[in-house]
Design an enzyme around this catalytic site. Structure first.
Site, mmCIF file in Angstrom:
data_model
loop_
_atom_site.group_PDB
_atom_site.id
_atom_site.type_symbol
_atom_site.label_atom_id
_atom_site.label_comp_id
_atom_site.label_asym_id
_atom_site.label_seq_id
_atom_site.Cartn_x
_atom_site.Cartn_y
_atom_site.Cartn_z
ATOM 1 N N LYS A 145 34.775 -42.675 -40.849
ATOM 2 C CA LYS A 145 34.525 -43.959 -40.182
ATOM 3 C C LYS A 145 33.641 -43.785 -38.940
ATOM 4 O O LYS A 145 33.635 -42.725 -38.320
ATOM 5 C CB LYS A 145 35.848 -44.633 -39.809
ATOM 6 N N LYS A 164 43.708 -36.886 -34.065
ATOM 7 C CA LYS A 164 43.415 -36.689 -32.641
ATOM 8 C C LYS A 164 44.075 -35.425 -32.113
ATOM 9 O O LYS A 164 43.506 -34.733 -31.281
ATOM 10 C CB LYS A 164 43.880 -37.904 -31.827
ATOM 11 N N LYS A 175 34.244 -44.042 -31.914
ATOM 12 C CA LYS A 175 33.905 -43.917 -30.492
ATOM 13 C C LYS A 175 33.885 -42.475 -30.032
ATOM 14 O O LYS A 175 33.190 -42.114 -29.112
ATOM 15 C CB LYS A 175 35.020 -44.562 -29.653
HETATM 16 P P1 TYM Z 1 40.406 -48.860 -31.191
HETATM 17 O O1 TYM Z 1 40.177 -49.034 -29.739
HETATM 18 O O2 TYM Z 1 40.250 -47.485 -31.750
HETATM 19 O O3 TYM Z 1 39.457 -49.781 -32.041
HETATM 20 C C1 TYM Z 1 39.371 -51.165 -31.779
HETATM 21 C C2 TYM Z 1 39.246 -51.968 -33.052
HETATM 22 O O4 TYM Z 1 38.087 -51.600 -33.786
HETATM 23 C C3 TYM Z 1 38.439 -51.285 -35.125
HETATM 24 N N1 TYM Z 1 37.542 -50.234 -35.606
HETATM 25 C C4 TYM Z 1 36.820 -50.318 -36.730
HETATM 26 N N2 TYM Z 1 36.705 -51.285 -37.649
HETATM 27 C C5 TYM Z 1 35.870 -51.056 -38.682
HETATM 28 N N3 TYM Z 1 35.154 -49.918 -38.823
HETATM 29 C C6 TYM Z 1 35.239 -48.920 -37.923
HETATM 30 N N4 TYM Z 1 34.530 -47.810 -38.055
HETATM 31 C C7 TYM Z 1 36.110 -49.104 -36.810
HETATM 32 N N5 TYM Z 1 36.432 -48.328 -35.746
HETATM 33 C C8 TYM Z 1 37.307 -49.039 -35.028
HETATM 34 C C9 TYM Z 1 39.873 -50.784 -35.027
HETATM 35 O O5 TYM Z 1 40.548 -50.853 -36.265
HETATM 36 C C10 TYM Z 1 40.442 -51.731 -34.015
HETATM 37 O O6 TYM Z 1 40.807 -52.949 -34.603
HETATM 38 N N6 TYM Z 1 45.360 -48.786 -31.512
HETATM 39 C C11 TYM Z 1 44.211 -49.643 -31.398
HETATM 40 C C12 TYM Z 1 44.252 -50.533 -30.162
HETATM 41 C C13 TYM Z 1 45.512 -51.302 -29.990
HETATM 42 C C14 TYM Z 1 45.882 -52.457 -30.725
HETATM 43 C C15 TYM Z 1 47.145 -52.878 -30.179
HETATM 44 C C16 TYM Z 1 45.289 -53.161 -31.772
HETATM 45 C C17 TYM Z 1 46.488 -51.062 -29.080
HETATM 46 N N7 TYM Z 1 47.470 -52.017 -29.168
HETATM 47 C C18 TYM Z 1 47.802 -53.972 -30.684
HETATM 48 C C19 TYM Z 1 45.978 -54.290 -32.273
HETATM 49 C C20 TYM Z 1 47.208 -54.677 -31.718
HETATM 50 C C21 TYM Z 1 42.964 -48.795 -31.339
HETATM 51 O O7 TYM Z 1 43.021 -47.640 -31.005
HETATM 52 O O8 TYM Z 1 41.836 -49.445 -31.608
#
Ligand code: TYM
Length: 328
Positions: free
Chosen positions: A196, A113, A199
């Site tokens: 991957k 990022k 978003k």
């Molecule tokens: P975020 O918002 O980027 O993504 C949310 C969830 O979706 C999963 N994900 C995917 N899984 C499979 N294939 C993909 N291409 C893919 N893209 C996204 C992510 O692994 C995630 O589970 N840091 C985290 C949010 C967060 C969080 C937490 C998660 C903040 N605090 C505490 C767990 C516990 C994030 O940016 O996810």
């Protein structure tokens, strides 16, 4: 006996896509029966990159609607907005003081990022992001964190920090474990199976958004890259097809092997047409459910959730403050 706890969250920072659903939310829906489940909309994480305030507000509610329309049941699980519980930021500050700069510097999500933003304009918040995530998880005595593969490094750091704190100040935090499933942990981009689905992808042909209409789904799947050859087979030598078969399999609950058998002698285009229909068959009822949820109803659920988790967060933070020597 109390059920063990799971915690997870999603950032309201872009178009949620089927990777988010398959990698994370689909597992949450299954796990919510066995676990005491807390699901958060992590708006404080979202502002680590620039956000338009009105969009952020709209997306925060939209993410909660996605949780509900996907089958997260507010009677079984607790849903809330991260910024409603200020203890997350307070604990993050305390954890900052035991985390080491090189531990954050090696985080691949930060590196990616920061590179996108241009290193000079990446915020300190973006750098510190994994500490806030550790704080989210540790505040609630979380045992299991269901996420996609891209979050595993952050959970490793969370474990390191919890162990370090416990060692220094006495047992305070549960050491959480990540939960992923092999086929869904890394859904790849439709335009590039080596990266991957994301978003923040620059092309909309990277992902199927959960809000995409039928025509868009058909167009995107038609354009999705495929591998050379023409056989519908599920193996690592055809990574693009493997990814498409995974999506088909996870949405229809048919195994990759059965899909291979079903498409023996058929063309990529036959398979792609069927995949588009599988996706549409999932998205259509999902989107109908989403449309029925009013902002008022969702805000009510989120406020109720904050009320439920606030005492847990307060209790844990009080314990932490006492242990490190803050005057109560
Ligand atoms: P975020 O918002 O980027 O993504 C949310 C969830 O979706 C999963 N994900 C995917 N899984 C499979 N294939 C993909 N291409 C893919 N893209 C996204 C992510 O692994 C995630 O589970 N840091 C985290 C949010 C967060 C969080 C937490 C998660 C903040 N605090 C505490 C767990 C516990 C994030 O940016 O996810």
């Amino acid at each position: 006996m109390n059920k063990p706890r799971i915690f997870s969250g999603i950032q309201p920072s872009g178009n949620l896509h089927i990777g988010n659903y398959l990698g994370a939310i689909k597992n949450w829906v299954k796990l919510q029966d066995q676990y005491d489940s807390i699901f958060c909309v992590v708006d404080m994480h979202a502002i680590t990159v620039p956000q338009d305030p009105a969009e952020l507000r709209r997306r925060t509610i939209e993410v909660a609607k996605v949780y509900l329309a996907s089958g997260i049941d507010p009677k079984k699980s607790t849903l809330f907005i991260q910024s409603h519980i200020s203890e997350h930021a307070e604990l993050a500050w305390i954890l900052n003081t035991i985390a080491k700069i090189p531990e954050l510097e090696k985080m691949t999500q930060f590196k990616d990022k920061a590179q996108k933003a241009g290193k000079e304009s990446a915020s300190v918040g973006l750098f510190d992001y994994p500490i806030l995530m550790a704080s989210d998880i540790l505040l609630y005595d979380t045992e299991l964190v269901p996420v996609g593969k891209d979050q595993l490094q952050h959970i490793e750091l969370t474990r390191t920090l919890a162990e370090r704190f416990n060692k220094k100040f006495g047992k305070t935090f549960i050491i959480p474990k990540a939960f992923t499933t092999k086929e869904s942990e890394n859904i790849m981009g439709l335009d590039d199976p080596t990266k991957k689905m994301s978003k923040s992808a620059s092309s909309e042909y990277n992902y199927i958004a959960l809000t995409d209409d039928e025509e868009t789904v058909r167009r995107k799947i038609k354009k999705a890259v495929t591998d050379s050859g023409s056989e519908i087979v599920y193996n690592d030598s055809k990574p693009a097809l493997k990814n498409l078969i995974n999506i088909y399999s996870l949405l229809s609950e048919i195994s990759p092997k059965e899909i291979e058998n079903k498409y023996v002698g058929k063309k990529y285009s036959d398979f792609k047409n069927a995949l588009a229909e599988v996706i549409i068959n999932y998205l259509t009822p999902f989107q109908k459910k989403m449309a029925k949820l009013t902002d008022e109803k969702v805000l009510e659920i989120l406020e109720e959730g904050a009320k439920r988790v606030r005492p847990l967060a307060q209790k844990k933070l009080r314990e932490v403050k006492k242990k490190i020597g803050f005057v109560a």
